[in-house]
Design a protein around this motif. Structure first.
Motif, PDB file in Angstrom:
ATOM      1  N   THR A   1     -66.842  20.036  -8.296  1.00 51.10           N
ATOM      2  CA  THR A   1     -65.403  20.288  -8.183  1.00 51.10           C
ATOM      3  C   THR A   1     -64.746  20.004  -9.530  1.00 51.10           C
ATOM      4  O   THR A   1     -65.138  19.073 -10.229  1.00 51.10           O
ATOM      5  CB  THR A   1     -64.793  19.373  -7.104  1.00 51.10           C
ATOM      6  N   LYS A   2     -63.747  20.809  -9.880  1.00 50.71           N
ATOM      7  CA  LYS A   2     -63.011  20.608 -11.121  1.00 50.71           C
ATOM      8  C   LYS A   2     -61.567  20.272 -10.776  1.00 50.71           C
ATOM      9  O   LYS A   2     -61.016  20.809  -9.829  1.00 50.71           O
ATOM     10  CB  LYS A   2     -63.042  21.865 -11.985  1.00 50.71           C
ATOM     11  N   ALA A   3     -60.990  19.378 -11.562  1.00 53.58           N
ATOM     12  CA  ALA A   3     -59.588  19.020 -11.369  1.00 53.58           C
ATOM     13  C   ALA A   3     -58.920  18.838 -12.720  1.00 53.58           C
ATOM     14  O   ALA A   3     -59.555  18.423 -13.691  1.00 53.58           O
ATOM     15  CB  ALA A   3     -59.458  17.735 -10.557  1.00 53.58           C
ATOM     16  N   VAL A   4     -57.629  19.166 -12.756  1.00 54.77           N
ATOM     17  CA  VAL A   4     -56.810  18.909 -13.936  1.00 54.77           C
ATOM     18  C   VAL A   4     -55.638  18.050 -13.467  1.00 54.77           C
ATOM     19  O   VAL A   4     -54.890  18.441 -12.570  1.00 54.77           O
ATOM     20  CB  VAL A   4     -56.292  20.210 -14.576  1.00 54.77           C
ATOM     21  N   PHE A   5     -55.523  16.873 -14.058  1.00 52.57           N
ATOM     22  CA  PHE A   5     -54.447  15.936 -13.734  1.00 52.57           C
ATOM     23  C   PHE A   5     -53.406  16.008 -14.844  1.00 52.57           C
ATOM     24  O   PHE A   5     -53.731  15.786 -16.013  1.00 52.57           O
ATOM     25  CB  PHE A   5     -54.988  14.501 -13.628  1.00 52.57           C
ATOM     26  N   GLN A   6     -52.171  16.316 -14.486  1.00 55.41           N
ATOM     27  CA  GLN A   6     -51.077  16.323 -15.459  1.00 55.41           C
ATOM     28  C   GLN A   6     -50.429  14.945 -15.442  1.00 55.41           C
ATOM     29  O   GLN A   6     -49.979  14.486 -14.392  1.00 55.41           O
ATOM     30  CB  GLN A   6     -50.042  17.393 -15.109  1.00 55.41           C
ATOM     31  N   LEU A   7     -50.398  14.295 -16.594  1.00 51.33           N
ATOM     32  CA  LEU A   7     -49.843  12.946 -16.697  1.00 51.33           C
ATOM     33  C   LEU A   7     -48.484  12.971 -17.379  1.00 51.33           C
ATOM     34  O   LEU A   7     -48.118  13.944 -18.030  1.00 51.33           O
ATOM     35  CB  LEU A   7     -50.789  12.056 -17.514  1.00 51.33           C
ATOM     36  N   GLU A   8     -47.754  11.857 -17.235  1.00 52.95           N
ATOM     37  CA  GLU A   8     -46.576  11.642 -18.063  1.00 52.95           C
ATOM     38  C   GLU A   8     -47.081  11.634 -19.507  1.00 52.95           C
ATOM     39  O   GLU A   8     -48.259  11.341 -19.745  1.00 52.95           O
ATOM     40  CB  GLU A   8     -45.940  10.280 -17.730  1.00 52.95           C
ATOM     41  N   PRO A   9     -46.242  11.931 -20.477  1.00 53.73           N
ATOM     42  CA  PRO A   9     -46.714  11.993 -21.870  1.00 53.73           C
ATOM     43  C   PRO A   9     -47.466  10.728 -22.302  1.00 53.73           C
ATOM     44  O   PRO A   9     -47.015   9.608 -22.065  1.00 53.73           O
ATOM     45  CB  PRO A   9     -45.426  12.162 -22.671  1.00 53.73           C
ATOM     46  N   LEU A  10     -48.636  10.967 -22.907  1.00 53.13           N
ATOM     47  CA  LEU A  10     -49.433   9.856 -23.439  1.00 53.13           C
ATOM     48  C   LEU A  10     -48.814   9.414 -24.760  1.00 53.13           C
ATOM     49  O   LEU A  10     -48.370  10.242 -25.554  1.00 53.13           O
ATOM     50  CB  LEU A  10     -50.881  10.288 -23.646  1.00 53.13           C
TER      51      LEU A  10
END
Length: 73
Positions: free
Chosen positions: A2-11
């Motif tokens: 399975t592939k996932a992309v997690f969008q975070l608050e700006p690093l």
């Protein structure tokens, strides 16, 4: 896999990349992790029979980062 992309608050710092990559890579079932500093995204490939994407989100958030959204494929 399975592939996932997690969008975070700006690093805010490049050391965040290593911190997140290390924590997720050490999780059973995770095959690949890549943190994209400029876009604040975490790409991961994992075996969902071993670990669910929600568990990976929890690991990221316990490190002090906010997950704004997740795309799973």
């Amino acid at each position: 896999m399975t592939k996932a992309v997690f969008q975070l608050e700006p690093l805010t710092c490049p050391t965040c990349v290593k911190k997140i990559e290390t924590a997720l890579t050490n999780q059973d079932g995770v095959d690949m992790v890549k943190v994209l500093f400029n876009s604040s995204k975490v790409k991961a490939e994992f075996d969902e029979k071993v670990v669910e994407h929600g568990e990976l989100e929890t690991i990221i958030e316990k490190l002090g980062y906010t997950v704004k959204g997740t795309k799973v494929s």
